[in-house]
Design a protein around this motif. Structure first.
Motif, PDB file in Angstrom:
ATOM      1  N   VAL A 105       9.182  -9.807   0.336  1.00 45.02           N
ATOM      2  CA  VAL A 105      10.280  -8.865   0.090  1.00 45.02           C
ATOM      3  C   VAL A 105       9.838  -7.772  -0.882  1.00 45.02           C
ATOM      4  O   VAL A 105      10.121  -6.588  -0.675  1.00 45.02           O
ATOM      5  CB  VAL A 105      11.519  -9.615  -0.444  1.00 45.02           C
ATOM      6  CG1 VAL A 105      12.565  -8.628  -0.965  1.00 45.02           C
ATOM      7  CG2 VAL A 105      12.127 -10.490   0.650  1.00 45.02           C
ATOM      8  N   LEU A 106       9.117  -8.148  -1.933  1.00 47.13           N
ATOM      9  CA  LEU A 106       8.654  -7.158  -2.916  1.00 47.13           C
ATOM     10  C   LEU A 106       7.695  -6.162  -2.272  1.00 47.13           C
ATOM     11  O   LEU A 106       7.773  -4.953  -2.542  1.00 47.13           O
ATOM     12  CB  LEU A 106       7.983  -7.864  -4.087  1.00 47.13           C
ATOM     13  CG  LEU A 106       7.418  -6.959  -5.197  1.00 47.13           C
ATOM     14  CD1 LEU A 106       8.487  -6.021  -5.733  1.00 47.13           C
ATOM     15  CD2 LEU A 106       6.826  -7.802  -6.325  1.00 47.13           C
ATOM     16  N   ARG A 107       6.824  -6.624  -1.413  1.00 54.62           N
ATOM     17  CA  ARG A 107       5.889  -5.713  -0.739  1.00 54.62           C
ATOM     18  C   ARG A 107       6.642  -4.719   0.143  1.00 54.62           C
ATOM     19  O   ARG A 107       6.276  -3.537   0.225  1.00 54.62           O
ATOM     20  CB  ARG A 107       4.892  -6.511   0.102  1.00 54.62           C
ATOM     21  CG  ARG A 107       3.907  -7.330  -0.732  1.00 54.62           C
ATOM     22  CD  ARG A 107       2.878  -8.033   0.142  1.00 54.62           C
ATOM     23  NE  ARG A 107       2.029  -8.917  -0.642  1.00 54.62           N
ATOM     24  CZ  ARG A 107       2.268 -10.207  -0.823  1.00 54.62           C
ATOM     25  NH1 ARG A 107       3.325 -10.785  -0.241  1.00 54.62           N
ATOM     26  NH2 ARG A 107       1.460 -10.935  -1.565  1.00 54.62           N
ATOM     27  N   LEU A 108       7.678  -5.180   0.806  1.00 55.52           N
ATOM     28  CA  LEU A 108       8.474  -4.298   1.661  1.00 55.52           C
ATOM     29  C   LEU A 108       9.315  -3.346   0.817  1.00 55.52           C
ATOM     30  O   LEU A 108       9.531  -2.194   1.193  1.00 55.52           O
ATOM     31  CB  LEU A 108       9.355  -5.123   2.599  1.00 55.52           C
ATOM     32  CG  LEU A 108       8.579  -5.950   3.633  1.00 55.52           C
ATOM     33  CD1 LEU A 108       9.527  -6.859   4.408  1.00 55.52           C
ATOM     34  CD2 LEU A 108       7.812  -5.039   4.587  1.00 55.52           C
ATOM     35  N   MET A 109       9.787  -3.808  -0.333  1.00 54.08           N
ATOM     36  CA  MET A 109      10.482  -2.917  -1.263  1.00 54.08           C
ATOM     37  C   MET A 109       9.562  -1.790  -1.697  1.00 54.08           C
ATOM     38  O   MET A 109       9.979  -0.630  -1.829  1.00 54.08           O
ATOM     39  CB  MET A 109      10.970  -3.703  -2.480  1.00 54.08           C
ATOM     40  CG  MET A 109      12.162  -4.610  -2.212  1.00 54.08           C
ATOM     41  SD  MET A 109      12.433  -5.833  -3.536  1.00 54.08           S
ATOM     42  CE  MET A 109      12.634  -4.792  -4.973  1.00 54.08           C
ATOM     43  N   SER A 149      14.964  -0.496   2.964  1.00 48.55           N
ATOM     44  CA  SER A 149      16.275  -0.941   2.501  1.00 48.55           C
ATOM     45  C   SER A 149      16.444  -2.422   2.808  1.00 48.55           C
ATOM     46  O   SER A 149      15.630  -3.023   3.523  1.00 48.55           O
ATOM     47  CB  SER A 149      17.376  -0.149   3.207  1.00 48.55           C
ATOM     48  OG  SER A 149      17.381  -0.460   4.599  1.00 48.55           O
ATOM     49  N   ASN A 150      17.525  -3.011   2.312  1.00 48.65           N
ATOM     50  CA  ASN A 150      17.783  -4.425   2.605  1.00 48.65           C
ATOM     51  C   ASN A 150      17.910  -4.667   4.101  1.00 48.65           C
ATOM     52  O   ASN A 150      17.405  -5.661   4.626  1.00 48.65           O
ATOM     53  CB  ASN A 150      19.056  -4.893   1.898  1.00 48.65           C
ATOM     54  CG  ASN A 150      18.835  -5.137   0.427  1.00 48.65           C
ATOM     55  OD1 ASN A 150      17.729  -4.970  -0.088  1.00 48.65           O
ATOM     56  ND2 ASN A 150      19.882  -5.531  -0.278  1.00 48.65           N
ATOM     57  N   GLY A 151      18.578  -3.740   4.792  1.00 46.09           N
ATOM     58  CA  GLY A 151      18.734  -3.885   6.240  1.00 46.09           C
ATOM     59  C   GLY A 151      17.404  -3.824   6.967  1.00 46.09           C
ATOM     60  O   GLY A 151      17.158  -4.604   7.902  1.00 46.09           O
ATOM     61  N   GLU A 152      16.543  -2.914   6.528  1.00 41.89           N
ATOM     62  CA  GLU A 152      15.230  -2.780   7.159  1.00 41.89           C
ATOM     63  C   GLU A 152      14.348  -3.994   6.859  1.00 41.89           C
ATOM     64  O   GLU A 152      13.597  -4.457   7.724  1.00 41.89           O
ATOM     65  CB  GLU A 152      14.565  -1.490   6.678  1.00 41.89           C
ATOM     66  CG  GLU A 152      15.252  -0.236   7.203  1.00 41.89           C
ATOM     67  CD  GLU A 152      14.799   1.028   6.498  1.00 41.89           C
ATOM     68  OE1 GLU A 152      14.898   2.120   7.094  1.00 41.89           O
ATOM     69  OE2 GLU A 152      14.349   0.933   5.318  1.00 41.89           O
ATOM     70  N   VAL A 167      15.991 -10.345  -3.214  1.00 39.97           N
ATOM     71  CA  VAL A 167      15.843  -9.193  -4.106  1.00 39.97           C
ATOM     72  C   VAL A 167      16.351  -9.550  -5.497  1.00 39.97           C
ATOM     73  O   VAL A 167      15.707  -9.253  -6.515  1.00 39.97           O
ATOM     74  CB  VAL A 167      16.591  -7.963  -3.560  1.00 39.97           C
ATOM     75  CG1 VAL A 167      16.626  -6.845  -4.610  1.00 39.97           C
ATOM     76  CG2 VAL A 167      15.936  -7.452  -2.289  1.00 39.97           C
ATOM     77  N   GLY A 168      17.498 -10.207  -5.555  1.00 37.51           N
ATOM     78  CA  GLY A 168      18.043 -10.629  -6.846  1.00 37.51           C
ATOM     79  C   GLY A 168      17.099 -11.560  -7.585  1.00 37.51           C
ATOM     80  O   GLY A 168      16.915 -11.439  -8.807  1.00 37.51           O
ATOM     81  N   ASN A 169      16.477 -12.481  -6.845  1.00 38.71           N
ATOM     82  CA  ASN A 169      15.516 -13.405  -7.459  1.00 38.71           C
ATOM     83  C   ASN A 169      14.297 -12.666  -7.994  1.00 38.71           C
ATOM     84  O   ASN A 169      13.778 -12.993  -9.069  1.00 38.71           O
ATOM     85  CB  ASN A 169      15.065 -14.465  -6.445  1.00 38.71           C
ATOM     86  CG  ASN A 169      16.171 -15.443  -6.100  1.00 38.71           C
ATOM     87  OD1 ASN A 169      17.146 -15.576  -6.844  1.00 38.71           O
ATOM     88  ND2 ASN A 169      16.027 -16.122  -4.974  1.00 38.71           N
ATOM     89  N   VAL A 224       9.162  -2.355  -8.204  1.00 40.57           N
ATOM     90  CA  VAL A 224       8.038  -1.741  -7.493  1.00 40.57           C
ATOM     91  C   VAL A 224       6.957  -1.305  -8.478  1.00 40.57           C
ATOM     92  O   VAL A 224       5.751  -1.496  -8.238  1.00 40.57           O
ATOM     93  CB  VAL A 224       8.522  -0.555  -6.638  1.00 40.57           C
ATOM     94  CG1 VAL A 224       7.342   0.249  -6.097  1.00 40.57           C
ATOM     95  CG2 VAL A 224       9.387  -1.063  -5.489  1.00 40.57           C
ATOM     96  N   ILE A 225       7.354  -0.736  -9.598  1.00 43.67           N
ATOM     97  CA  ILE A 225       6.386  -0.348 -10.622  1.00 43.67           C
ATOM     98  C   ILE A 225       5.630  -1.582 -11.121  1.00 43.67           C
ATOM     99  O   ILE A 225       4.399  -1.560 -11.285  1.00 43.67           O
ATOM    100  CB  ILE A 225       7.089   0.375 -11.787  1.00 43.67           C
ATOM    101  CG1 ILE A 225       7.516   1.782 -11.339  1.00 43.67           C
ATOM    102  CG2 ILE A 225       6.177   0.469 -13.012  1.00 43.67           C
ATOM    103  CD1 ILE A 225       8.350   2.526 -12.341  1.00 43.67           C
TER     104      ILE A 225
END
Length: 212
Positions: free
Chosen positions: A156-160, A165-168, A184-186, A200-201
């Motif tokens: 999930v982090l890599r996709l962020m 977006s969450n939907g994507e 994402v919350g975790n 992301v940073i």
């Protein structure tokens, strides 16, 4: 509900232009201005805005220090950096300080309005290519908590980091949006960051995601 906005910029012309754009949009209102970073905190304390449009290059106290001070408040507003150059270390440092995203001063009025509404609603204004470019020349540094991510949270982090977006992300991983929201919350909790931009940073700074 009207979104309350404070404008911080040392150029009178820029502040006037931003005020006109914002005040002519239904649902948005400029409630205060600051001509220097030192003036930002008192204005924010007095007016309690939802969003601060923050120039990064100001005399005396720059937008990076002003962002840090504002975000130390109990109920801080969202901070949107407004800058002339996207590939600017000031921008990166402001994002690291907690700014939700950034806009270029040449941004079209409708894009500015959309950005203000977006962050006021709790979304993150993320430009993955620009953040990747800004992170590219920086040394890798350890980020506490990143080694605690599960395999799926890492996905999930890599996709962020790609700006999805969450939907994507849900479509990419073939899971529900609620599941993505939980992941994402975790990620934010484990990295001790306030939003997706900060996550992301952290991913780039730790080397978890390569800017190259």
């Amino acid at each position: 509900m009207t979104v309350r906005v404070v404008i911080a910029d040392d150029e009178d012309l820029i502040r006037a232009g931003l005020r006109i754009i914002i005040d002519t949009e239904p649902g948005l209102s400029v409630v205060g201005e600051a001509g220097d970073g030192a003036e930002v905190l008192p204005v924010v304390r007095r007016e309690r805005p939802d969003v601060v449009l923050m120039d990064v290059r100001m005399p005396d106290v720059d937008g990076i220090q002003a962002t840090r001070r504002v975000l130390e408040l109990d109920r801080p507003p969202k901070v949107l950096v407004v800058t002339t150059f996207e590939n600017d270390d000031y921008v990166y440092d402001a994002l690291r300080a907690g700014a939700t995203g950034f806009l270029l001063k040449r941004t079209k009025p409708d894009e500015l309005v959309r950005a203000v509404k977006l962050v006021a609603a709790g979304e993150t204004l993320l430009f993955p290519a620009a953040i990747r470019a800004l992170a590219g020349g920086r040394p890798r540094t350890p980020v506490p908590g990143i080694d605690r991510l599960t395999e799926r949270e890492g996905d999930v982090l890599r996709l962020m980091a790609r700006g999805l977006s969450n939907g994507e992300i849900a479509g990419e991983l073939v899971v529900s949006q609620e599941t993505v929201k939980t992941h994402v919350g975790n990620v934010l909790t484990k990295l001790a960051v306030r939003d997706r931009t900060q996550a992301v940073i952290a991913a780039y700074e730790s080397g978890f995601v390569s800017p190259h």
